[in-house]
Design a protein around this motif. Sequence first.
Motif, PDB file in Angstrom:
ATOM      1  N   GLN A 284       0.846  -1.198   0.000  1.00  0.00           N
ATOM      2  CA  GLN A 284       0.000   0.000   0.000  1.00  0.00           C
ATOM      3  C   GLN A 284       0.882   1.249   0.000  1.00  0.00           C
ATOM      4  O   GLN A 284       1.946   1.261   0.618  1.00  0.00           O
ATOM      5  CB  GLN A 284      -0.910   0.018   1.224  1.00  0.00           C
ATOM      6  CG  GLN A 284      -1.925  -1.092   1.252  1.00  0.00           C
ATOM      7  CD  GLN A 284      -2.843  -0.964   2.457  1.00  0.00           C
ATOM      8  OE1 GLN A 284      -3.770  -0.167   2.470  1.00  0.00           O
ATOM      9  NE2 GLN A 284      -2.563  -1.738   3.488  1.00  0.00           N
ATOM     10  N   LYS A 285       0.391   2.292  -0.671  1.00  0.00           N
ATOM     11  CA  LYS A 285       1.179   3.516  -0.757  1.00  0.00           C
ATOM     12  C   LYS A 285       0.247   4.703  -0.956  1.00  0.00           C
ATOM     13  O   LYS A 285      -0.722   4.627  -1.700  1.00  0.00           O
ATOM     14  CB  LYS A 285       2.154   3.411  -1.926  1.00  0.00           C
ATOM     15  CG  LYS A 285       3.125   4.567  -2.050  1.00  0.00           C
ATOM     16  CD  LYS A 285       3.976   4.454  -3.309  1.00  0.00           C
ATOM     17  CE  LYS A 285       4.870   3.230  -3.276  1.00  0.00           C
ATOM     18  NZ  LYS A 285       5.784   3.178  -4.460  1.00  0.00           N
ATOM     19  N   PHE A 286       0.553   5.806  -0.259  1.00  0.00           N
ATOM     20  CA  PHE A 286      -0.206   7.044  -0.398  1.00  0.00           C
ATOM     21  C   PHE A 286       0.777   8.164  -0.712  1.00  0.00           C
ATOM     22  O   PHE A 286       1.672   8.447   0.085  1.00  0.00           O
ATOM     23  CB  PHE A 286      -0.968   7.368   0.899  1.00  0.00           C
ATOM     24  CG  PHE A 286      -1.907   6.280   1.348  1.00  0.00           C
ATOM     25  CD1 PHE A 286      -3.207   6.239   0.879  1.00  0.00           C
ATOM     26  CD2 PHE A 286      -1.468   5.279   2.212  1.00  0.00           C
ATOM     27  CE1 PHE A 286      -4.087   5.227   1.282  1.00  0.00           C
ATOM     28  CE2 PHE A 286      -2.330   4.271   2.620  1.00  0.00           C
ATOM     29  CZ  PHE A 286      -3.639   4.244   2.155  1.00  0.00           C
ATOM     30  N   GLU A 287       0.624   8.769  -1.878  1.00  0.00           N
ATOM     31  CA  GLU A 287       1.542   9.825  -2.299  1.00  0.00           C
ATOM     32  C   GLU A 287       0.809  11.158  -2.424  1.00  0.00           C
ATOM     33  O   GLU A 287      -0.367  11.209  -2.780  1.00  0.00           O
ATOM     34  CB  GLU A 287       2.181   9.474  -3.646  1.00  0.00           C
ATOM     35  CG  GLU A 287       3.075   8.257  -3.613  1.00  0.00           C
ATOM     36  CD  GLU A 287       3.852   8.090  -4.908  1.00  0.00           C
ATOM     37  OE1 GLU A 287       3.898   9.060  -5.701  1.00  0.00           O
ATOM     38  OE2 GLU A 287       4.419   6.995  -5.119  1.00  0.00           O
ATOM     39  N   SER A 288       1.528  12.232  -2.126  1.00  0.00           N
ATOM     40  CA  SER A 288       0.978  13.581  -2.310  1.00  0.00           C
ATOM     41  C   SER A 288       2.129  14.554  -2.517  1.00  0.00           C
ATOM     42  O   SER A 288       3.266  14.299  -2.103  1.00  0.00           O
ATOM     43  CB  SER A 288       0.129  14.001  -1.105  1.00  0.00           C
ATOM     44  OG  SER A 288       0.863  13.863   0.103  1.00  0.00           O
TER      45      SER A 288
ATOM     46  N   ILE B 111       5.573  10.185   0.653  1.00  0.00           N
ATOM     47  CA  ILE B 111       5.141   8.810   0.387  1.00  0.00           C
ATOM     48  C   ILE B 111       4.963   8.100   1.712  1.00  0.00           C
ATOM     49  O   ILE B 111       5.938   7.855   2.432  1.00  0.00           O
ATOM     50  CB  ILE B 111       6.153   8.025  -0.478  1.00  0.00           C
ATOM     51  CG1 ILE B 111       6.495   8.797  -1.746  1.00  0.00           C
ATOM     52  CG2 ILE B 111       5.594   6.643  -0.821  1.00  0.00           C
ATOM     53  CD1 ILE B 111       7.823   9.481  -1.700  1.00  0.00           C
ATOM     54  N   VAL B 112       3.732   7.806   2.062  1.00  0.00           N
ATOM     55  CA  VAL B 112       3.434   7.010   3.245  1.00  0.00           C
ATOM     56  C   VAL B 112       3.097   5.614   2.744  1.00  0.00           C
ATOM     57  O   VAL B 112       2.113   5.435   2.012  1.00  0.00           O
ATOM     58  CB  VAL B 112       2.250   7.583   4.048  1.00  0.00           C
ATOM     59  CG1 VAL B 112       1.999   6.747   5.296  1.00  0.00           C
ATOM     60  CG2 VAL B 112       2.510   9.033   4.413  1.00  0.00           C
ATOM     61  N   GLY B 113       3.912   4.638   3.061  1.00  0.00           N
ATOM     62  CA  GLY B 113       3.677   3.323   2.489  1.00  0.00           C
ATOM     63  C   GLY B 113       4.361   2.213   3.244  1.00  0.00           C
ATOM     64  O   GLY B 113       5.112   2.450   4.186  1.00  0.00           O
TER      65      GLY B 113
END
Length: 503
Positions: free
Chosen positions: A34-38, A54-56
């Motif tokens: 899983q990965k959350f990018e902004s 990048i929170v992953g």
Amino acid sequence: MKKYLFFIVAFLIAISSFSQEEKAEAKWIPRDPQKFESSHSGTFNGQKITFKSIVGETFLKNSKGEVTGAMWSTSYVREGVDSSRRPVMFVFNGGPGSASVWLHMGFFGPKVVKIDTEAKQDDGVAPYRFVENNQALLDLTDLVFIDPIGTGFSQIEGIGKTSDFWGLNEDAASIAQFMRIWVTQNGRWQAPKFLAGESFGTTRAAKVAEVLEGGGQNMALNGIILISQALDYAGSSSWADNLTSFFTYLPSQAVTAWYHGKAGQGKTIEAFAKEARDFAYSEYLPSLFLGEKQTQAQKEATAERLAYFTGLDKKYILQSENQILMHRFKKELLRAEGKAIGTLDGRFLALETDKSSEGPMLGDPSDYMTSAAYTAVFNDYLMRDLKVKMDRPYLSSASGMGGSWNWKPVPEGAYYEPSYVSTARSLSEVMHRNTQLQVMVANGYYDLITPFFDAEFTFARHDFPQDRIQMTYYEAGHMMYNRQEDFDALAKDVRKFLEGMLK
């Protein structure tokens, strides 16, 4: 008969338990991490910078290539530059069992929480102050905040067990594996690499530096920042019969008494700290080791000097055999006022519900007067700024880890006799093999869990190369960055430390 029935039932439960574990393993299906990018921008050290967050999760594997855990991290990576040789700093907190939220939200992150800088007020209730951190290091280095398994969103996966990660050696191996994966995936093998750890995170940093030298992928570090170091626990464990701790804690007790107006008045903190150090080496240490070989007159002379430094009553000190345990000092210093002082930061104090107890009854005011702000701000920041959507909570501390932690420094099955945890020798040996490695040690005068004098005592031994050790001091506690003046000073010192290696 009941006895046999008990064993039969226990046996059936055990079988059921094993079968459930096997089913749980079978249920794990390979998937993409899983990965959350902004994308974000900010001004750091006067430079306008665009960066990606990048929170992953990163899957960790055993020697057979089987997934054992998912380690989560938050990376801040500068955009628009050649990243192949751009420095990267890996950051973690301590515990063991703490997520990286404290250094993330307290000091290194692009935004930070602000609490009462003078440690006089509780953090209160939401909303809390959350501001841009213009002193963050993103102009110099990318930042990677690591949450060890069991903290944050990091958890066991696949065939993993907590025992694979919850131990001195196991923890270091997992962090080192994560770092190698991150460096490989991001093409940073030619980039300068740094570690920053706080409290047990410094214990971890020394061990990780050692582990990174092996495994067939030697990764040499450029620098390590130790915030509130805890390399040798003999000097930071205030327990009965641990003579080293009475010696190492005394200067911290002295400057804390000075802060609260109970000792050393009319002197600067630096002068009083030096006086306490000199007494500890020249008079107190011999007294501790002489013990009952001393005359009563000698004991009384030492007690009188201890009263001068600690602000405690001489009679109380004599009753304590001239050995003041830290939890007693925290209660005794302001007992007449019905107050107890903090552990992480001796500036904090709180009214006690039980004024006659041996030690603080409500817990650590420097913890409970700050933690709600950190927790609330970070959870909001994850959702709003970093666009993280998860169906489970972010754990700032791991439940049950402390009692399950394997402190043994030797492999499973190897002979071992209990001793105080120490990774000091590991770091010294790493520094002798890596002759470019620099170490910065940041100390809080009012830190009553990892005393500044213990840092000096530790680094004066173990054959550390003295010319590559930098000591800095701040007029706050364990998390010295909670005091704005020390936040500014620490930011300046860390920047100078990094710039000296990046010329």
